[in-house]
Motif scaffolding. Structure first.
Motif, PDB file in Angstrom:
ATOM      1  N   GLN A  32      -4.547  -6.327   5.642  1.00  0.00           N
ATOM      2  CA  GLN A  32      -3.826  -7.192   6.580  1.00  0.00           C
ATOM      3  C   GLN A  32      -2.733  -6.428   7.315  1.00  0.00           C
ATOM      4  N   VAL A  33      -2.065  -5.539   6.622  1.00  0.00           N
ATOM      5  CA  VAL A  33      -1.017  -4.736   7.261  1.00  0.00           C
ATOM      6  C   VAL A  33      -1.620  -3.888   8.372  1.00  0.00           C
ATOM      7  N   ARG A  34      -2.760  -3.251   8.081  1.00  0.00           N
ATOM      8  CA  ARG A  34      -3.405  -2.389   9.088  1.00  0.00           C
ATOM      9  C   ARG A  34      -3.961  -3.196  10.253  1.00  0.00           C
ATOM     10  N   GLU A  35      -4.678  -4.279   9.949  1.00  0.00           N
ATOM     11  CA  GLU A  35      -5.399  -4.994  11.000  1.00  0.00           C
ATOM     12  C   GLU A  35      -4.529  -5.978  11.773  1.00  0.00           C
ATOM     13  N   LEU A  36      -3.614  -6.646  11.100  1.00  0.00           N
ATOM     14  CA  LEU A  36      -2.844  -7.701  11.742  1.00  0.00           C
ATOM     15  C   LEU A  36      -1.392  -7.329  11.991  1.00  0.00           C
ATOM     16  N   GLY A  37      -0.974  -6.186  11.485  1.00  0.00           N
ATOM     17  CA  GLY A  37       0.385  -5.747  11.704  1.00  0.00           C
ATOM     18  C   GLY A  37       1.418  -6.449  10.846  1.00  0.00           C
ATOM     19  N   TYR A  38       1.002  -7.046   9.746  1.00  0.00           N
ATOM     20  CA  TYR A  38       1.946  -7.705   8.856  1.00  0.00           C
ATOM     21  C   TYR A  38       2.845  -6.679   8.180  1.00  0.00           C
ATOM     22  N   ALA A  39       4.000  -7.129   7.741  1.00  0.00           N
ATOM     23  CA  ALA A  39       4.910  -6.279   6.975  1.00  0.00           C
ATOM     24  C   ALA A  39       4.525  -6.346   5.503  1.00  0.00           C
ATOM     25  N   GLY A  40       5.020  -5.416   4.718  1.00  0.00           N
ATOM     26  CA  GLY A  40       4.803  -5.475   3.287  1.00  0.00           C
ATOM     27  C   GLY A  40       3.929  -4.377   2.726  1.00  0.00           C
ATOM     28  N   ASP A  41       3.714  -3.320   3.471  1.00  0.00           N
ATOM     29  CA  ASP A  41       2.847  -2.246   2.986  1.00  0.00           C
ATOM     30  C   ASP A  41       3.410  -1.616   1.713  1.00  0.00           C
ATOM     31  N   THR A  42       4.717  -1.439   1.653  1.00  0.00           N
ATOM     32  CA  THR A  42       5.333  -0.841   0.463  1.00  0.00           C
ATOM     33  C   THR A  42       5.147  -1.731  -0.752  1.00  0.00           C
ATOM     34  N   LEU A  43       5.302  -3.037  -0.577  1.00  0.00           N
ATOM     35  CA  LEU A  43       5.088  -3.962  -1.694  1.00  0.00           C
ATOM     36  C   LEU A  43       3.640  -3.928  -2.162  1.00  0.00           C
ATOM     37  N   ALA A  44       2.718  -3.851  -1.223  1.00  0.00           N
ATOM     38  CA  ALA A  44       1.304  -3.787  -1.581  1.00  0.00           C
ATOM     39  C   ALA A  44       0.993  -2.510  -2.349  1.00  0.00           C
ATOM     40  N   ILE A  45       1.564  -1.404  -1.920  1.00  0.00           N
ATOM     41  CA  ILE A  45       1.340  -0.133  -2.618  1.00  0.00           C
ATOM     42  C   ILE A  45       1.925  -0.193  -4.027  1.00  0.00           C
ATOM     43  N   LEU A  46       3.119  -0.753  -4.173  1.00  0.00           N
ATOM     44  CA  LEU A  46       3.712  -0.891  -5.506  1.00  0.00           C
ATOM     45  C   LEU A  46       2.852  -1.790  -6.395  1.00  0.00           C
ATOM     46  N   GLY A  47       2.337  -2.872  -5.835  1.00  0.00           N
ATOM     47  CA  GLY A  47       1.442  -3.742  -6.597  1.00  0.00           C
ATOM     48  C   GLY A  47       0.189  -3.005  -7.041  1.00  0.00           C
ATOM     49  N   LEU A  48      -0.353  -2.174  -6.152  1.00  0.00           N
ATOM     50  CA  LEU A  48      -1.531  -1.375  -6.507  1.00  0.00           C
ATOM     51  C   LEU A  48      -1.215  -0.376  -7.614  1.00  0.00           C
ATOM     52  N   VAL A  49      -0.068   0.272  -7.514  1.00  0.00           N
ATOM     53  CA  VAL A  49       0.319   1.250  -8.537  1.00  0.00           C
ATOM     54  C   VAL A  49       0.438   0.565  -9.892  1.00  0.00           C
ATOM     55  N   PHE A  50       1.170  -0.550  -9.945  1.00  0.00           N
ATOM     56  CA  PHE A  50       1.324  -1.263 -11.213  1.00  0.00           C
ATOM     57  C   PHE A  50      -0.010  -1.819 -11.707  1.00  0.00           C
ATOM     58  N   GLY A  51      -0.842  -2.278 -10.779  1.00  0.00           N
ATOM     59  CA  GLY A  51      -2.149  -2.793 -11.163  1.00  0.00           C
ATOM     60  C   GLY A  51      -3.037  -1.722 -11.778  1.00  0.00           C
ATOM     61  N   TYR A  52      -3.070  -0.560 -11.152  1.00  0.00           N
ATOM     62  CA  TYR A  52      -3.881   0.531 -11.697  1.00  0.00           C
ATOM     63  C   TYR A  52      -3.299   1.066 -13.003  1.00  0.00           C
ATOM     64  N   LEU A  53      -1.978   1.073 -13.135  1.00  0.00           N
ATOM     65  CA  LEU A  53      -1.374   1.474 -14.409  1.00  0.00           C
ATOM     66  C   LEU A  53      -1.754   0.496 -15.518  1.00  0.00           C
ATOM     67  N   GLY A  54      -1.749  -0.787 -15.195  1.00  0.00           N
ATOM     68  CA  GLY A  54      -2.146  -1.793 -16.178  1.00  0.00           C
ATOM     69  C   GLY A  54      -3.611  -1.672 -16.563  1.00  0.00           C
ATOM     70  N   ALA A  55      -4.468  -1.434 -15.580  1.00  0.00           N
ATOM     71  CA  ALA A  55      -5.895  -1.263 -15.870  1.00  0.00           C
ATOM     72  C   ALA A  55      -6.122  -0.001 -16.698  1.00  0.00           C
ATOM     73  N   GLY A  56      -5.395   1.049 -16.385  1.00  0.00           N
ATOM     74  CA  GLY A  56      -5.517   2.290 -17.152  1.00  0.00           C
ATOM     75  C   GLY A  56      -5.043   2.119 -18.580  1.00  0.00           C
ATOM     76  N   SER A  57      -3.962   1.365 -18.759  1.00  0.00           N
ATOM     77  CA  SER A  57      -3.470   1.136 -20.122  1.00  0.00           C
ATOM     78  C   SER A  57      -4.452   0.277 -20.908  1.00  0.00           C
ATOM     79  N   PHE A  58      -5.139  -0.643 -20.241  1.00  0.00           N
ATOM     80  CA  PHE A  58      -6.163  -1.440 -20.908  1.00  0.00           C
ATOM     81  C   PHE A  58      -7.283  -0.543 -21.434  1.00  0.00           C
ATOM     82  N   VAL A  59      -7.716   0.371 -20.603  1.00  0.00           N
ATOM     83  CA  VAL A  59      -8.772   1.302 -21.026  1.00  0.00           C
ATOM     84  C   VAL A  59      -8.270   2.178 -22.162  1.00  0.00           C
TER      85      VAL A  59
END
Length: 74
Positions: A32-59
């Motif tokens: 959405q940030v890329r296509e529609l110009g919405y703000a929040g790219d940094t928040l999305a990246i932080l969410g992805l980082v925490f999400g992947y860390l959580g998935a990695g810890s699950f494994v």
């Protein structure tokens, strides 16, 4: 909005389900940030980082020990 959801879900890691939600909404928010110009790219990246860390810890803490236990016959 999805970027905030991604960040919150990534921080919660509720039984690692939050990690899946964080990864999915984080990627959608970045699109959405890329296509529609919405703000929040940094928040999305932080969410992805925490999400992947959580998935990695699950494994690391759930899947891997189960595989080791099954391979050793216990």
């Amino acid at each position: 909005m999805l970027a905030v959801v991604s960040l919150i879900a990534g921080l919660l890691w509720f039984f690692w389900v939050g990690s899946v939600v964080a990864i999915i909404t984080g990627h959608k928010a970045r699109r959405q940030v890329r296509e529609l110009g919405y703000a929040g790219d940094t928040l999305a990246i932080l969410g992805l980082v925490f999400g992947y860390l959580g998935a990695g810890s699950f494994v690391l803490f759930v899947v891997f020990p189960l595989m080791i236990g099954a391979a050793s016959g216990h």
